[in-house]
Design a protein around this motif. Sequence first.
Motif, mmCIF file in Angstrom:
data_model
loop_
_atom_site.group_PDB
_atom_site.id
_atom_site.type_symbol
_atom_site.label_atom_id
_atom_site.label_comp_id
_atom_site.label_asym_id
_atom_site.label_seq_id
_atom_site.Cartn_x
_atom_site.Cartn_y
_atom_site.Cartn_z
ATOM 1 N N LEU A 18 0.812 -1.211 0.000
ATOM 2 C CA LEU A 18 0.000 0.000 0.000
ATOM 3 C C LEU A 18 0.850 1.268 0.000
ATOM 4 N N ASP A 19 1.994 1.229 0.667
ATOM 5 C CA ASP A 19 2.827 2.436 0.733
ATOM 6 C C ASP A 19 3.356 2.840 -0.647
ATOM 7 N N ARG A 20 3.570 1.883 -1.524
ATOM 8 C CA ARG A 20 4.029 2.216 -2.882
ATOM 9 C C ARG A 20 2.917 2.865 -3.701
ATOM 10 N N ILE A 21 1.680 2.422 -3.491
ATOM 11 C CA ILE A 21 0.554 3.060 -4.176
ATOM 12 C C ILE A 21 0.363 4.472 -3.636
ATOM 13 N N LEU A 22 0.490 4.637 -2.322
ATOM 14 C CA LEU A 22 0.363 5.967 -1.734
ATOM 15 C C LEU A 22 1.487 6.886 -2.203
ATOM 16 N N LEU A 23 2.650 6.313 -2.487
ATOM 17 C CA LEU A 23 3.753 7.116 -3.015
ATOM 18 C C LEU A 23 3.388 7.708 -4.375
ATOM 19 N N LEU A 24 2.686 6.942 -5.196
ATOM 20 C CA LEU A 24 2.197 7.485 -6.468
ATOM 21 C C LEU A 24 1.242 8.647 -6.237
ATOM 22 N N ALA A 25 0.416 8.519 -5.222
ATOM 23 C CA ALA A 25 -0.599 9.540 -4.963
ATOM 24 C C ALA A 25 -0.004 10.851 -4.487
ATOM 25 N N VAL A 26 1.103 10.794 -3.770
ATOM 26 C CA VAL A 26 1.681 12.022 -3.218
ATOM 27 C C VAL A 26 2.877 12.532 -4.003
ATOM 28 N N ASN A 78 6.298 12.532 -13.917
ATOM 29 C CA ASN A 78 6.430 11.499 -14.935
ATOM 30 C C ASN A 78 5.046 10.990 -15.338
ATOM 31 N N TYR A 79 5.025 10.244 -16.423
ATOM 32 C CA TYR A 79 3.755 9.785 -16.975
ATOM 33 C C TYR A 79 3.028 8.808 -16.061
ATOM 34 N N LEU A 80 3.755 8.060 -15.260
ATOM 35 C CA LEU A 80 3.124 7.092 -14.376
ATOM 36 C C LEU A 80 2.263 7.795 -13.326
ATOM 37 N N VAL A 81 2.771 8.863 -12.743
ATOM 38 C CA VAL A 81 2.011 9.613 -11.739
ATOM 39 C C VAL A 81 0.822 10.315 -12.391
ATOM 40 N N VAL A 82 1.052 10.904 -13.563
ATOM 41 C CA VAL A 82 -0.044 11.561 -14.288
ATOM 42 C C VAL A 82 -1.121 10.541 -14.648
ATOM 43 N N GLY A 83 -0.715 9.370 -15.111
ATOM 44 C CA GLY A 83 -1.668 8.321 -15.449
ATOM 45 C C GLY A 83 -2.437 7.826 -14.237
ATOM 46 N N PHE A 84 -1.756 7.683 -13.117
ATOM 47 C CA PHE A 84 -2.418 7.263 -11.873
ATOM 48 C C PHE A 84 -3.521 8.256 -11.517
ATOM 49 N N TRP A 85 -3.185 9.544 -11.538
ATOM 50 C CA TRP A 85 -4.175 10.561 -11.182
ATOM 51 C C TRP A 85 -5.283 10.653 -12.233
ATOM 52 N N ALA A 86 -4.939 10.499 -13.499
ATOM 53 C CA ALA A 86 -5.957 10.560 -14.550
ATOM 54 C C ALA A 86 -6.963 9.423 -14.381
ATOM 55 N N LEU A 87 -6.475 8.222 -14.104
ATOM 56 C CA LEU A 87 -7.393 7.092 -13.916
ATOM 57 C C LEU A 87 -8.205 7.229 -12.633
ATOM 58 N N LEU A 88 -7.604 7.776 -11.582
ATOM 59 C CA LEU A 88 -8.334 8.006 -10.346
ATOM 60 C C LEU A 88 -9.441 9.046 -10.564
ATOM 61 N N PHE A 110 -9.409 11.599 -21.837
ATOM 62 C CA PHE A 110 -8.452 11.718 -22.934
ATOM 63 C C PHE A 110 -7.024 11.576 -22.417
ATOM 64 N N VAL A 111 -6.732 12.210 -21.298
ATOM 65 C CA VAL A 111 -5.391 12.084 -20.702
ATOM 66 C C VAL A 111 -5.116 10.631 -20.342
ATOM 67 N N ALA A 112 -6.089 9.963 -19.753
ATOM 68 C CA ALA A 112 -5.909 8.554 -19.376
ATOM 69 C C ALA A 112 -5.756 7.654 -20.598
ATOM 70 N N VAL A 113 -6.431 8.007 -21.690
ATOM 71 C CA VAL A 113 -6.346 7.209 -22.917
ATOM 72 C C VAL A 113 -4.947 7.277 -23.520
ATOM 73 N N ILE A 114 -4.344 8.451 -23.523
ATOM 74 C CA ILE A 114 -3.049 8.585 -24.194
ATOM 75 C C ILE A 114 -1.843 8.374 -23.281
ATOM 76 N N TYR A 115 -2.067 8.330 -21.967
ATOM 77 C CA TYR A 115 -0.902 8.274 -21.089
ATOM 78 C C TYR A 115 -0.088 7.000 -21.262
ATOM 79 N N THR A 116 -0.704 5.877 -21.522
ATOM 80 C CA THR A 116 0.049 4.637 -21.695
ATOM 81 C C THR A 116 0.973 4.737 -22.895
ATOM 82 N N GLY A 117 0.463 5.288 -23.993
ATOM 83 C CA GLY A 117 1.308 5.475 -25.170
ATOM 84 C C GLY A 117 2.461 6.423 -24.894
ATOM 85 N N LEU A 118 2.180 7.494 -24.149
ATOM 86 C CA LEU A 118 3.255 8.436 -23.790
ATOM 87 C C LEU A 118 4.281 7.772 -22.877
#
Length: 177
Positions: free
Chosen positions: A80-88, A93-103, A139-147
Amino acid sequence: MFSELVVAYLFLGGTGAGALLIAAVLMLLADERAVSRGVVVRFRDNGSAAYRRLFVPILVASLVVLVLGALCLAADVGRLDRILLLAVSSPSNYLVVGFWALLLCGTLAAAMLLVWLGVPSVSPPLFRALAVLLAAVSFVAVIYTGLLLSGMPSVPLWFGPWLPGLFAISALSCGVA
């Protein structure tokens, strides 16, 4: 390179976001008078009931797919702490942006589902604003994986500007399905 759970997360996230993007665009293209009247009467009249029968299953299916994708990510991360690390983390980077876009996609989809079910009372302009916001975040969530993948120079085939477009087309086609 990626585990099966990460691949499932990326696929399910793209599919859910693609379906939400299509649903949001359809909401914006729907007959404005019927939707505005439906918002006022909480989608219980005959004119807006057809739209409710269209959008409620799309939103429910999209939410289920997004939750399954999130569970795949959580299972892959394992802690859980690794998932919370993405949140804060800062959106550097694209991984954090994608996490927030999907949330945000899931949150907005849940809010729109409640609106279509007639639970909260919203004004027609607020309804339109939610649909526009859902379309933008989807739209951000759709393209983030490609980015994300196009920024990986370790795989020369992925390293290019065409990959986000390919992933967007894939997410939209899966979302339609």
